[in-house]
Design an enzyme around this catalytic site. Structure first.
Site, PDB file in Angstrom:
ATOM      1  N   HIS A 203     -27.851  52.743  32.728  1.00  0.00           N
ATOM      2  CA  HIS A 203     -26.665  53.819  33.105  1.00  0.00           C
ATOM      3  C   HIS A 203     -25.364  52.856  33.119  1.00  0.00           C
ATOM      4  O   HIS A 203     -24.523  53.502  32.624  1.00  0.00           O
ATOM      5  CB  HIS A 203     -27.267  54.528  34.269  1.00  0.00           C
ATOM      6  CG  HIS A 203     -26.193  55.937  34.328  1.00  0.00           C
ATOM      7  ND1 HIS A 203     -26.504  56.837  33.442  1.00  0.00           N
ATOM      8  CD2 HIS A 203     -25.161  56.086  34.885  1.00  0.00           C
ATOM      9  CE1 HIS A 203     -25.780  57.830  33.662  1.00  0.00           C
ATOM     10  NE2 HIS A 203     -25.035  57.344  34.691  1.00  0.00           N
ATOM     11  N   ARG A 310     -22.801  64.153  29.085  1.00  0.00           N
ATOM     12  CA  ARG A 310     -23.757  64.005  30.079  1.00  0.00           C
ATOM     13  C   ARG A 310     -23.317  64.687  31.275  1.00  0.00           C
ATOM     14  O   ARG A 310     -22.244  64.198  31.864  1.00  0.00           O
ATOM     15  CB  ARG A 310     -24.256  62.620  30.266  1.00  0.00           C
ATOM     16  CG  ARG A 310     -24.795  61.878  29.153  1.00  0.00           C
ATOM     17  CD  ARG A 310     -25.100  60.466  29.517  1.00  0.00           C
ATOM     18  NE  ARG A 310     -25.827  59.721  28.644  1.00  0.00           N
ATOM     19  CZ  ARG A 310     -25.417  58.860  27.746  1.00  0.00           C
ATOM     20  NH1 ARG A 310     -24.021  58.457  27.487  1.00  0.00           N
ATOM     21  NH2 ARG A 310     -26.184  58.291  26.857  1.00  0.00           N
ATOM     22  N   ARG A 345     -24.785  68.583  27.340  1.00  0.00           N
ATOM     23  CA  ARG A 345     -26.380  68.201  27.538  1.00  0.00           C
ATOM     24  C   ARG A 345     -26.745  68.805  29.011  1.00  0.00           C
ATOM     25  O   ARG A 345     -25.988  68.329  29.956  1.00  0.00           O
ATOM     26  CB  ARG A 345     -26.533  66.936  27.459  1.00  0.00           C
ATOM     27  CG  ARG A 345     -28.108  66.799  27.642  1.00  0.00           C
ATOM     28  CD  ARG A 345     -28.544  65.410  27.532  1.00  0.00           C
ATOM     29  NE  ARG A 345     -28.326  64.608  28.483  1.00  0.00           N
ATOM     30  CZ  ARG A 345     -28.363  62.868  28.618  1.00  0.00           C
ATOM     31  NH1 ARG A 345     -28.953  62.545  27.673  1.00  0.00           N
ATOM     32  NH2 ARG A 345     -27.888  62.588  29.586  1.00  0.00           N
ATOM     33  N   GLU A 444     -35.671  62.931  20.965  1.00  0.00           N
ATOM     34  CA  GLU A 444     -35.664  61.741  21.889  1.00  0.00           C
ATOM     35  C   GLU A 444     -37.053  61.379  22.311  1.00  0.00           C
ATOM     36  O   GLU A 444     -37.487  60.404  22.906  1.00  0.00           O
ATOM     37  CB  GLU A 444     -34.739  61.565  22.709  1.00  0.00           C
ATOM     38  CG  GLU A 444     -34.850  62.603  23.870  1.00  0.00           C
ATOM     39  CD  GLU A 444     -33.646  62.436  24.745  1.00  0.00           C
ATOM     40  OE1 GLU A 444     -33.102  61.602  24.963  1.00  0.00           O
ATOM     41  OE2 GLU A 444     -33.438  63.494  25.733  1.00  0.00           O
ATOM     42  N   ASN A 467     -31.561  56.008  22.414  1.00  0.00           N
ATOM     43  CA  ASN A 467     -31.927  55.230  23.641  1.00  0.00           C
ATOM     44  C   ASN A 467     -33.419  55.570  24.060  1.00  0.00           C
ATOM     45  O   ASN A 467     -34.228  54.529  24.227  1.00  0.00           O
ATOM     46  CB  ASN A 467     -30.859  55.497  24.663  1.00  0.00           C
ATOM     47  CG  ASN A 467     -29.484  55.295  24.515  1.00  0.00           C
ATOM     48  OD1 ASN A 467     -29.297  54.732  23.234  1.00  0.00           O
ATOM     49  ND2 ASN A 467     -28.656  55.852  25.144  1.00  0.00           N
ATOM     50  N   ASP A 468     -33.770  56.679  24.140  1.00  0.00           N
ATOM     51  CA  ASP A 468     -35.153  57.136  24.422  1.00  0.00           C
ATOM     52  C   ASP A 468     -36.197  57.104  23.362  1.00  0.00           C
ATOM     53  O   ASP A 468     -37.247  56.906  23.633  1.00  0.00           O
ATOM     54  CB  ASP A 468     -35.198  58.404  25.070  1.00  0.00           C
ATOM     55  CG  ASP A 468     -34.749  58.319  26.696  1.00  0.00           C
ATOM     56  OD1 ASP A 468     -35.178  57.480  27.309  1.00  0.00           O
ATOM     57  OD2 ASP A 468     -33.756  59.195  26.981  1.00  0.00           O
ATOM     58  N   ARG A 478     -36.873  50.803  28.431  1.00  0.00           N
ATOM     59  CA  ARG A 478     -35.548  50.412  27.951  1.00  0.00           C
ATOM     60  C   ARG A 478     -34.524  49.777  29.109  1.00  0.00           C
ATOM     61  O   ARG A 478     -33.558  49.134  28.750  1.00  0.00           O
ATOM     62  CB  ARG A 478     -34.712  51.877  27.588  1.00  0.00           C
ATOM     63  CG  ARG A 478     -34.387  52.857  28.750  1.00  0.00           C
ATOM     64  CD  ARG A 478     -34.119  54.214  28.212  1.00  0.00           C
ATOM     65  NE  ARG A 478     -32.517  54.415  28.524  1.00  0.00           N
ATOM     66  CZ  ARG A 478     -31.921  55.582  28.313  1.00  0.00           C
ATOM     67  NH1 ARG A 478     -32.468  56.550  28.004  1.00  0.00           N
ATOM     68  NH2 ARG A 478     -30.571  55.588  28.645  1.00  0.00           N
ATOM     69  N   CYS A 515     -26.631  60.376  19.033  1.00  0.00           N
ATOM     70  CA  CYS A 515     -25.722  60.196  20.075  1.00  0.00           C
ATOM     71  C   CYS A 515     -26.343  58.865  20.965  1.00  0.00           C
ATOM     72  O   CYS A 515     -25.586  58.709  21.972  1.00  0.00           O
ATOM     73  CB  CYS A 515     -25.657  61.436  20.884  1.00  0.00           C
ATOM     74  SG  CYS A 515     -27.018  62.161  21.653  1.00  0.00           S
TER      75      CYS A 515
HETATM   76  C1  PEP Z   1     -30.446  58.861  24.349  1.00  0.00           C
HETATM   77  O1  PEP Z   1     -31.493  58.813  25.047  1.00  0.00           O
HETATM   78  O2  PEP Z   1     -30.249  58.235  23.509  1.00  0.00           O
HETATM   79  C2  PEP Z   1     -29.282  59.482  24.987  1.00  0.00           C
HETATM   80  C3  PEP Z   1     -28.197  59.706  24.545  1.00  0.00           C
HETATM   81  O3  PEP Z   1     -29.586  60.060  26.410  1.00  0.00           O
HETATM   82  P1  PEP Z   1     -29.616  59.170  27.732  1.00  0.00           P
HETATM   83  O4  PEP Z   1     -29.388  57.684  27.344  1.00  0.00           O
HETATM   84  O5  PEP Z   1     -28.737  59.736  28.608  1.00  0.00           O
HETATM   85  O6  PEP Z   1     -30.832  59.162  28.109  1.00  0.00           O
HETATM   86 MG    MG Z   2     -32.122  60.451  26.547  1.00  0.00          MG
END
Ligand code: PEP
Ligand code: MG
Length: 591
Positions: A203, A310, A345, A444, A467-468, A478, A515
């Protein structure tokens, strides 16, 4: 280079620390060391004649803490009235509670243990009692006691005494920075993050990119070694932190920066021009955001929309916000950016974005636990409040509402049913709301990609949360250093899930974009466009660069690359091929 005027340079040896670069930029300032996560202190025994000295240490720590809280109260202009004021008043009352002193002194005297341990044990017992309670108000007191305990413990250890608060811009040094830590910071004074742990997907890294400040993670040992007030230079491109930089080092960085600025002029000047490939294919490049104050950065970045807002930070900043307060915050974002679309989101709490008030019990596997839409569907009061606030904000501009961590179509149906209920309620209450708001699902979780055709029938758009998606597809945390080499955005398995989602979106005639952080990587732009992702939502600081990259590409080349990549068995090979197209199409971005 972001700089904070520093005291006259002292003749201290320069030392370079190496880590992993996660957000570009260079900053030169003093550090502020955050040592939030204290370990339980050792139960060091003391001699009877040391009791007085130990108690004096506690008195001194309580006094400094009191001054610190008063300072904070003053700095936030919260001397009277308002929720902030109540929080600080509560903290001051806890500090002034004479029973704490009495009990701690009794333990120190009778058990002959150091005051750190006696104080910690006493406060922990209270925290534990409150933590398990159902009553939300009392559970909140748990956080107050925790906060005060942390402050006092830091002062008992002599930490942060040099710069208890930062009035001047600083570089934050910490082991890790959770979303709640970020909320507590005065972000306007933060010039960079230097962290011991973390990854490009943590984060803190995402926030640094949002704020367009440098961040370097995995710099081992800095928390122990550095003290608040030390002078450093943080290089978010080279992934290094230079302690006590010399005049020559500073001059070298200044000249490097001047050259970089000249290079960036190439794409910066054309940032507000559409991102259309040289053969006429339109791509929408948006920005990711999470702070209301980011609106200005987004406006200036050249972003055509906010593809991902977010909402967790706004929630953590004020977990008990009323619907009106939430509506006001969302409306500010929507109306400042109108007519641009803002995709909000809904809360993705859980995983690494924990709201301690909601999560009564720590979970063994938070990323596989009560997170995102699972949590909000389980806390309908909270979900309803957010959906109502978003619908009300939608009266002021173009809003999309997107659900995170969708694992299958049923969650979307449940969330949409609640959204429809909120819409009818608001209409009945004569609130102006649009007839229809665009609804989207984040893809995701692998099961969502695998059942993308079911979900596509129920939404207006998909956004790939890579990312997820990467983490869950490859089963690689991650945030975990140990396995970061396995975190491969171009893994054939990931690509197949992306392709499956794109095909499902096409068949249903809905839009699909991305995203995740992968969208900001210009080496992968050819591959993403070739795979059919026409909306790229990236860190605001990357928008101009990504738009420039898109303009230099030809759709047919990208499609050939994607088609061939889908037949390859190696993540490295796929990355190399996309990189080659990128480097030949826009070499100026890699100079
Ligand atoms: C993702 O998972 O790619 C995403 C954009 O959400 P976050 O990074 O907030 O989990
Ligand atoms: Mg995510």
């Amino acid at each position: 280079m972001a700089e904070n005027p520093l005291p006259q340079p002292q003749i201290l040896p320069e030392r370079t620390w190496t880590g992993t670069a996660v957000s570009v930029g260079v900053a030169h300032a003093v550090v502020h060391v955050l040592k939030e996560h204290f370990d339980e202190p050792d139960e060091d025994s003391i001699r009877p004649e040391d009791v007085e000295r130990e108690m004096q240490r506690l008195h001194a720590a309580l006094e400094v803490t009191q001054r610190e809280i008063e300072h904070l109260q003053h700095a936030m202009g919260a001397e009277s009235g308002g929720p902030e004021s109540e929080i600080f008043e509560t903290h001051l009352l806890i500090l002034q509670d004479s029973s704490i002193l009495k009990q701690v002194e009794k333990t120190v005297r009778e058990q002959q243990v150091c005051v750190d341990s006696a104080f910690y044990r006493f406060m922990s017992r209270h925290m534990e009692k409150l933590r398990g309670l159902q009553d939300a108000y009392l559970r909140e007191r748990y956080l107050d006691i925790k906060d005060v305990t942390q402050r006092v413990m830091r002062h008992l250890r002599g930490e942060l005494l040099q710069t208890p608060m930062f009035d001047e811009p600083v570089i934050i040094v910490a082991r890790d920075l959770t979303p709640s830590d970020t909320v507590a910071l005065d972000r306007s004074k933060v010039l960079g993050f230097a962290l011991e742990t973390g990854s490009a997907l943590s984060h803190a890294a995402i926030i640094a990119k949002s704020l367009a400040i440098p961040a370097v993670v995995k710099i081992h040992g800095i928390c122990e070694h550095l003290h608040s007030g030390d002078s450093v230079l943080l290089d978010g491109e080279g992934g290094i932190l230079i302690e006590n930089p010399t005049a020559e080092t500073l001059a070298r960085y200044r000249s490097r920066e001047e050259q970089a600025e000249k290079r960036e002029d190439v794409f910066w000047d054309e940032r507000h021009v559409n991102a259309t490939t040289c053969c006429g294919h339109e791509v929408c490049v948006g920005a990711n955001a999470e702070f209301v104050e980011e609106v200005k950065i987004v406006q200036d970045s050249g972003a055509e929309e906010v593809g991902l807002f977010r909402t967790e930070i706004l929630h953590l900043e004020n977990p008990n916000a009323t619907e009106d307060e939430m509506t006001a915050a969302y409306t500010k974002v929507v109306s400042s950016l109108a007519p641009k679309r803002v995709v909000f989101r809904t809360l993705d709490l859980g995983g690494d974005k924990v709201d301690e008030l909601l999560a009564a019990e720590p979970e063994p596997n938070p990323f596989l636990g009560w997170r995102g839409i699972r949590l909000t569907l389980g806390r309908r009061d909270l979900f309803r409040k957010q959906l109502r606030a978003l619908l009300r904000a939608a009266a002021h501009g173009r809003v999309g509402i997107m659900f995170p961590m969708v694992s299958g179509v049923q969650e979307v149906l449940d969330a949409k049913a609640l959204l429809a209920e909120c819409q009818s309620e608001l209409e009945a209450e004569n609130h102006p709301v649009p007839d229809r708001v665009e609804v989207g699902a984040m893809i995701e979780i692998p099961s969502a990609a695998l059942s993308a055709d079911h979900i596509a029938a129920e939404v207006d758009f998909f956004s790939l949360g890579t990312n997820d998606l990467i983490q869950y597809t490859i089963a690689v945390d991650r945030l975990n250093d140990r396995v970061c080499a396995l975190y491969q955005p171009t893994h054939p398995g990931v690509l197949r899930l992306v392709e499956m989602s794109v095909q499902a979106a096409r068949r249903a005639g809905i839009r699909i974009g991305i995203c995740g952080e992968m969208a900001s990587n210009i080496e992968l732009t050819p591959l993403m466009i070739g795979l059919g992702l026409n909306e790229l939502s990236v860190a605001a600081a990357q928008v101009a660069r990504v738009k420039h990259a898109v303009r230099k590409l030809r759709l047919a080349d990208c499609q050939t690359l994607a088609r061939e990549s889908l037949t390859l068995i190696s993540a490295e090979e796929i990355l190399t091929r996309s990189r080659n197209v990128a480097r030949t199409s826009y070499p100026e971005l890699f100079a």
